[in-house]
Design an enzyme around this catalytic site. Structure first.
Site, PDB file in Angstrom:
ATOM      1  N   ASN A   1      46.053  39.018  40.343  1.00  0.00           N
ATOM      2  CA  ASN A   1      45.612  38.213  39.198  1.00  0.00           C
ATOM      3  C   ASN A   1      45.380  39.047  37.938  1.00  0.00           C
ATOM      4  O   ASN A   1      44.636  38.658  37.041  1.00  0.00           O
ATOM      5  CB  ASN A   1      44.396  37.361  39.571  1.00  0.00           C
ATOM      6  CG  ASN A   1      43.208  38.181  40.003  1.00  0.00           C
ATOM      7  OD1 ASN A   1      43.249  39.413  40.020  1.00  0.00           O
ATOM      8  ND2 ASN A   1      42.124  37.508  40.357  1.00  0.00           N
TER       9      ASN A   1
ATOM     10  N   LYS B   1      44.963  45.481  36.538  1.00  0.00           N
ATOM     11  CA  LYS B   1      45.350  45.710  37.936  1.00  0.00           C
ATOM     12  C   LYS B   1      46.819  46.136  38.047  1.00  0.00           C
ATOM     13  O   LYS B   1      47.600  45.949  37.112  1.00  0.00           O
ATOM     14  CB  LYS B   1      45.085  44.435  38.743  1.00  0.00           C
ATOM     15  CG  LYS B   1      43.600  44.053  38.808  1.00  0.00           C
ATOM     16  CD  LYS B   1      43.396  42.894  39.764  1.00  0.00           C
ATOM     17  CE  LYS B   1      41.932  42.517  39.838  1.00  0.00           C
ATOM     18  NZ  LYS B   1      41.696  41.473  40.864  1.00  0.00           N
TER      19      LYS B   1
ATOM     20  N   ARG C   1      44.669  35.166  32.588  1.00  0.00           N
ATOM     21  CA  ARG C   1      45.231  34.930  33.924  1.00  0.00           C
ATOM     22  C   ARG C   1      46.218  33.757  33.908  1.00  0.00           C
ATOM     23  O   ARG C   1      47.242  33.788  34.592  1.00  0.00           O
ATOM     24  CB  ARG C   1      44.117  34.711  34.951  1.00  0.00           C
ATOM     25  CG  ARG C   1      43.453  36.032  35.366  1.00  0.00           C
ATOM     26  CD  ARG C   1      42.237  35.763  36.200  1.00  0.00           C
ATOM     27  NE  ARG C   1      41.681  36.950  36.830  1.00  0.00           N
ATOM     28  CZ  ARG C   1      40.431  37.002  37.270  1.00  0.00           C
ATOM     29  NH1 ARG C   1      39.627  35.969  37.147  1.00  0.00           N
ATOM     30  NH2 ARG C   1      39.988  38.108  37.841  1.00  0.00           N
TER      31      ARG C   1
ATOM     32  N   HIS D   1      40.463  42.340  36.425  1.00  0.00           N
ATOM     33  CA  HIS D   1      39.133  42.121  37.017  1.00  0.00           C
ATOM     34  C   HIS D   1      38.116  42.181  35.891  1.00  0.00           C
ATOM     35  O   HIS D   1      38.263  42.977  34.972  1.00  0.00           O
ATOM     36  CB  HIS D   1      38.820  43.224  38.042  1.00  0.00           C
ATOM     37  CG  HIS D   1      37.375  43.266  38.433  1.00  0.00           C
ATOM     38  ND1 HIS D   1      36.858  42.467  39.433  1.00  0.00           N
ATOM     39  CD2 HIS D   1      36.324  43.979  37.919  1.00  0.00           C
ATOM     40  CE1 HIS D   1      35.553  42.703  39.536  1.00  0.00           C
ATOM     41  NE2 HIS D   1      35.202  43.613  38.633  1.00  0.00           N
TER      42      HIS D   1
ATOM     43  N   PHE E   1      40.300  38.399  52.761  1.00  0.00           N
ATOM     44  CA  PHE E   1      41.288  38.964  51.831  1.00  0.00           C
ATOM     45  C   PHE E   1      41.042  40.436  51.509  1.00  0.00           C
ATOM     46  O   PHE E   1      41.818  41.042  50.767  1.00  0.00           O
ATOM     47  CB  PHE E   1      41.344  38.140  50.533  1.00  0.00           C
ATOM     48  CG  PHE E   1      40.016  38.029  49.800  1.00  0.00           C
ATOM     49  CD1 PHE E   1      39.555  39.046  48.985  1.00  0.00           C
ATOM     50  CD2 PHE E   1      39.241  36.883  49.916  1.00  0.00           C
ATOM     51  CE1 PHE E   1      38.366  38.945  48.301  1.00  0.00           C
ATOM     52  CE2 PHE E   1      38.033  36.764  49.237  1.00  0.00           C
ATOM     53  CZ  PHE E   1      37.594  37.800  48.424  1.00  0.00           C
TER      54      PHE E   1
ATOM     55  N   THR F   1      39.688  33.013  38.827  1.00  0.00           N
ATOM     56  CA  THR F   1      40.292  33.985  39.752  1.00  0.00           C
ATOM     57  C   THR F   1      41.685  33.533  40.198  1.00  0.00           C
ATOM     58  O   THR F   1      42.624  34.327  40.244  1.00  0.00           O
ATOM     59  CB  THR F   1      39.391  34.123  41.006  1.00  0.00           C
ATOM     60  OG1 THR F   1      38.072  34.454  40.573  1.00  0.00           O
ATOM     61  CG2 THR F   1      39.904  35.197  41.949  1.00  0.00           C
TER      62      THR F   1
ATOM     63  N   ARG G   1      34.663  36.795  30.917  1.00  0.00           N
ATOM     64  CA  ARG G   1      35.029  35.884  32.015  1.00  0.00           C
ATOM     65  C   ARG G   1      35.753  34.657  31.453  1.00  0.00           C
ATOM     66  O   ARG G   1      36.716  34.171  32.044  1.00  0.00           O
ATOM     67  CB  ARG G   1      33.789  35.446  32.801  1.00  0.00           C
ATOM     68  CG  ARG G   1      33.009  36.599  33.405  1.00  0.00           C
ATOM     69  CD  ARG G   1      33.505  37.094  34.714  1.00  0.00           C
ATOM     70  NE  ARG G   1      33.380  36.140  35.786  1.00  0.00           N
ATOM     71  CZ  ARG G   1      33.724  36.420  37.043  1.00  0.00           C
ATOM     72  NH1 ARG G   1      34.226  37.612  37.357  1.00  0.00           N
ATOM     73  NH2 ARG G   1      33.596  35.513  37.991  1.00  0.00           N
TER      74      ARG G   1
HETATM   75  P1  CMP Z   1      38.582  40.066  41.260  1.00  0.00           P
HETATM   76  O1  CMP Z   1      38.034  39.385  40.059  1.00  0.00           O
HETATM   77  O2  CMP Z   1      38.987  41.489  41.116  1.00  0.00           O
HETATM   78  O3  CMP Z   1      37.523  39.942  42.463  1.00  0.00           O
HETATM   79  C1  CMP Z   1      37.909  40.000  43.816  1.00  0.00           C
HETATM   80  C2  CMP Z   1      39.386  39.968  44.002  1.00  0.00           C
HETATM   81  O4  CMP Z   1      39.848  39.618  45.293  1.00  0.00           O
HETATM   82  C3  CMP Z   1      39.984  38.880  43.120  1.00  0.00           C
HETATM   83  O5  CMP Z   1      39.885  39.230  41.760  1.00  0.00           O
HETATM   84  C4  CMP Z   1      41.396  38.797  43.673  1.00  0.00           C
HETATM   85  O6  CMP Z   1      42.237  39.837  43.191  1.00  0.00           O
HETATM   86  C5  CMP Z   1      41.164  39.059  45.159  1.00  0.00           C
HETATM   87  N1  CMP Z   1      41.294  37.865  46.002  1.00  0.00           N
HETATM   88  C6  CMP Z   1      42.275  37.645  46.897  1.00  0.00           C
HETATM   89  N2  CMP Z   1      42.099  36.495  47.529  1.00  0.00           N
HETATM   90  C7  CMP Z   1      40.967  35.944  47.054  1.00  0.00           C
HETATM   91  C8  CMP Z   1      40.266  34.736  47.337  1.00  0.00           C
HETATM   92  N3  CMP Z   1      40.685  33.856  48.245  1.00  0.00           N
HETATM   93  N4  CMP Z   1      39.137  34.489  46.644  1.00  0.00           N
HETATM   94  C9  CMP Z   1      38.681  35.387  45.724  1.00  0.00           C
HETATM   95  N5  CMP Z   1      39.318  36.562  45.422  1.00  0.00           N
HETATM   96  C10 CMP Z   1      40.454  36.836  46.075  1.00  0.00           C
END
Ligand code: CMP
Length: 133
Positions: free
Chosen positions: A112, A9, A102, A115, A57, A91, A85
């Site tokens: 984060n 990212k 992460r 993905h 979000f 996350t 994962r």
């Molecule tokens: P990703 O694994 O790319 O999937 C969805 C993305 O939304 C997550 O990582 C974060 O970058 C973003 N995100 C921001 N806020 C939240 C939240 N509260 N819960 C989950 N994902 C979030």
């Protein structure tokens, strides 16, 4: 063998962490079978994250994902989805296990750093979102 999608990212590409992440993936025995650098348009980010339609979000996430270069890559390994994962961690980096990507480099729940696909079916569609085969 199975495949999954990882995206480096914008928060990570801005901090010159592409090589570091690639190294972590290769040390964990993932084979990089496709990789490219690009900047997403807002419509593309919305399409990619369509599953999060209606979430509070989403607008911020789309803005963030379009704020810089990203590096999507298709990775191959036995149990690729599950193992990736586990390697990237939760996350929310404050909840990620020690030693995960992460835990090590992510800034917060949005920025984060990486993905990863969450199922074999999503891996297939996410890989075809970025790559032609
Ligand atoms: P990703 O694994 O790319 O999937 C969805 C993305 O939304 C997550 O990582 C974060 O970058 C973003 N995100 C921001 N806020 C939240 C939240 N509260 N819960 C989950 N994902 C979030």
């Amino acid at each position: 063998m199975s495949r999954t999608l990882l995206i480096v990212k914008p928060d990570a590409t801005k901090r010159n962490l592409i090589g570091h992440i690639v190294s972590r993936l290769e040390k964990a025995r993932f084979k990089i079978v496709e990789m490219k650098m690009l900047k997403l348009k807002k419509s593309q980010a919305r399409e990619f994250y369509a599953v999060h339609q209606g979430k509070h979000f989403l607008d911020s996430l789309v803005k963030f994902m379009c704020s810089g270069t990203i590096v999507p890559m298709a990775l191959e390994k036995e149990n690729a989805v599950k193992d990736l994962r586990a390697l990237i961690g939760a996350t929310d980096p404050s909840k990620a296990d020690c030693g995960t990507i992460r835990f090590e480099i992510a800034r917060d729940i949005e920025k984060n750093s990486v993905h990863a696909s969450d199922s074999d079916a999503n891996a297939k569609s996410e890989i075809s979102f970025f790559f032609d085969n």
